[in-house]
Design a protein around this motif. Structure first.
Motif, PDB file in Angstrom:
ATOM      1  N   THR A 113       0.847  -1.185   0.000  1.00 49.40           N
ATOM      2  CA  THR A 113       0.000   0.000   0.000  1.00 49.40           C
ATOM      3  C   THR A 113       0.892   1.247   0.000  1.00 49.40           C
ATOM      4  N   LYS A 114       0.319   2.366  -0.433  1.00 47.95           N
ATOM      5  CA  LYS A 114       1.080   3.611  -0.451  1.00 47.95           C
ATOM      6  C   LYS A 114       1.471   4.039   0.966  1.00 47.95           C
ATOM      7  N   SER A 115       0.607   3.776   1.922  1.00 50.38           N
ATOM      8  CA  SER A 115       0.938   4.139   3.302  1.00 50.38           C
ATOM      9  C   SER A 115       2.126   3.330   3.818  1.00 50.38           C
ATOM     10  N   THR A 116       2.183   2.036   3.454  1.00 52.23           N
ATOM     11  CA  THR A 116       3.319   1.199   3.859  1.00 52.23           C
ATOM     12  C   THR A 116       4.602   1.692   3.215  1.00 52.23           C
ATOM     13  N   ILE A 117       4.530   2.028   1.923  1.00 53.03           N
ATOM     14  CA  ILE A 117       5.699   2.538   1.221  1.00 53.03           C
ATOM     15  C   ILE A 117       6.183   3.831   1.870  1.00 53.03           C
ATOM     16  N   SER A 118       5.262   4.691   2.238  1.00 54.17           N
ATOM     17  CA  SER A 118       5.623   5.965   2.862  1.00 54.17           C
ATOM     18  C   SER A 118       6.363   5.741   4.180  1.00 54.17           C
ATOM     19  N   VAL A 119       5.888   4.783   4.984  1.00 54.45           N
ATOM     20  CA  VAL A 119       6.534   4.490   6.261  1.00 54.45           C
ATOM     21  C   VAL A 119       7.936   3.930   6.038  1.00 54.45           C
ATOM     22  N   LEU A 120       8.065   2.960   5.128  1.00 55.21           N
ATOM     23  CA  LEU A 120       9.366   2.360   4.850  1.00 55.21           C
ATOM     24  C   LEU A 120      10.335   3.392   4.284  1.00 55.21           C
ATOM     25  N   ALA A 121       9.833   4.221   3.362  1.00 56.51           N
ATOM     26  CA  ALA A 121      10.676   5.254   2.758  1.00 56.51           C
ATOM     27  C   ALA A 121      11.122   6.274   3.802  1.00 56.51           C
ATOM     28  N   GLY A 122      10.225   6.598   4.727  1.00 54.96           N
ATOM     29  CA  GLY A 122      10.574   7.546   5.777  1.00 54.96           C
ATOM     30  C   GLY A 122      11.734   7.054   6.626  1.00 54.96           C
ATOM     31  N   LYS A 123      11.736   5.766   6.940  1.00 53.83           N
ATOM     32  CA  LYS A 123      12.816   5.193   7.738  1.00 53.83           C
ATOM     33  C   LYS A 123      14.118   5.158   6.951  1.00 53.83           C
ATOM     34  N   LEU A 124      14.023   4.864   5.649  1.00 56.96           N
ATOM     35  CA  LEU A 124      15.219   4.885   4.801  1.00 56.96           C
ATOM     36  C   LEU A 124      15.789   6.299   4.704  1.00 56.96           C
ATOM     37  N   GLU A 125      14.900   7.265   4.587  1.00 59.79           N
ATOM     38  CA  GLU A 125      15.338   8.658   4.498  1.00 59.79           C
ATOM     39  C   GLU A 125      16.007   9.103   5.792  1.00 59.79           C
ATOM     40  N   LYS A 126      15.406   8.748   6.918  1.00 56.15           N
ATOM     41  CA  LYS A 126      15.958   9.127   8.214  1.00 56.15           C
ATOM     42  C   LYS A 126      17.340   8.520   8.430  1.00 56.15           C
ATOM     43  N   ALA A 127      17.559   7.316   7.897  1.00 58.37           N
ATOM     44  CA  ALA A 127      18.847   6.629   8.048  1.00 58.37           C
ATOM     45  C   ALA A 127      19.867   7.087   7.011  1.00 58.37           C
ATOM     46  N   GLY A 128      19.451   7.959   6.100  1.00 56.47           N
ATOM     47  CA  GLY A 128      20.383   8.502   5.124  1.00 56.47           C
ATOM     48  C   GLY A 128      20.549   7.688   3.858  1.00 56.47           C
ATOM     49  N   TYR A 129      19.648   6.712   3.635  1.00 55.83           N
ATOM     50  CA  TYR A 129      19.753   5.877   2.444  1.00 55.83           C
ATOM     51  C   TYR A 129      18.959   6.428   1.259  1.00 55.83           C
TER      52      TYR A 129
END
Length: 206
Positions: A113-129
């Motif tokens: 789902t788009k909401s799941t992608i947003s959550v996963l992407a947010g964590k990747l962004e926060k970690a600098g990936y």
């Protein structure tokens, strides 16, 4: 005897239900981790026979998901990747190589789902990936692109995927593996029908 007649009528004890629930809960990785626990496949099969019109497919699929997720997590730890979970790989494989995708495009490619992608992407962004950038053709759109740190993971994930394929193919053989993949793809269509043109993989992590 009585046990056999109960099985035929679909009668089972509460303890049977508890056993099956606990097995499924312990081997399904809602938090991307699953401890390996011993299980008796014949005991599980016997339980399912006590109920009419039952199948072991969801339970076995859960075991497979748990096993592959635990395998990927362990391989990531071996390579010093301790700030990601296996589900992040589902996004990364579509972004390696400099591709920039929207949340909607990633959702379509991964089946999430788009909401799941947003959550996963947010964590990747926060970690600098990962970073978000404006679409040059449409300023209303945000695209997700891997940073240099994110792109550096490609070799590690390629190794993990190859090792998982080796492990599964050694256990099944290439022919049985191909049959299993075809049956799983067909089974997935039962609950989530998709046109043949929609790409859902690769998924190295479930």
């Amino acid at each position: 005897g009585i046990a056999q007649s109960q099985r035929q009528r679909g009668v089972f004890r509460k303890t049977d239900s508890t056993f099956f629930y606990q097995m499924f809960a312990n081997c399904s990785p809602p938090n991307e981790s699953c401890d390996s626990i011993p299980f008796d496949i014949e005991q599980i099969r016997e339980f399912t026979m006590r109920l009419p019109n039952q199948t072991m497919v969801p339970f076995l699929a859960g075991l497979l998901l748990a096993g592959t997720s635990a395998f990927v997590a362990e391989e990531m730890r071996k390579r010093g990747i301790d700030d990601l979970i296996p589900s992040h790989g589902n996004l990364l494989v579509h972004l390696f190589g400099g591709e920039a995708l929207t949340v909607t495009e990633l959702a379509q490619r991964t089946g999430r789902t788009k909401s799941t992608i947003s959550v996963l992407a947010g964590k990747l962004e926060k970690a600098g990936y990962l970073r978000r950038e404006l679409d040059p053709a449409d300023a209303r759109l945000l695209r997700l692109r891997l940073t240099e740190k994110g792109e550096a993971l490609e070799d590690a994930f390629a190794e993990i995927t190859a090792e998982m394929h080796r492990k599964i193919s050694e256990g099944l053989g290439e022919q049985e593996l191909a049959v299993l993949e075809a049956l799983l793809a067909k089974s997935a269509q039962i609950f989530n029908p998709q046109p043949d043109s929609v790409y859902r993989g690769p998924v190295a992590n479930a």
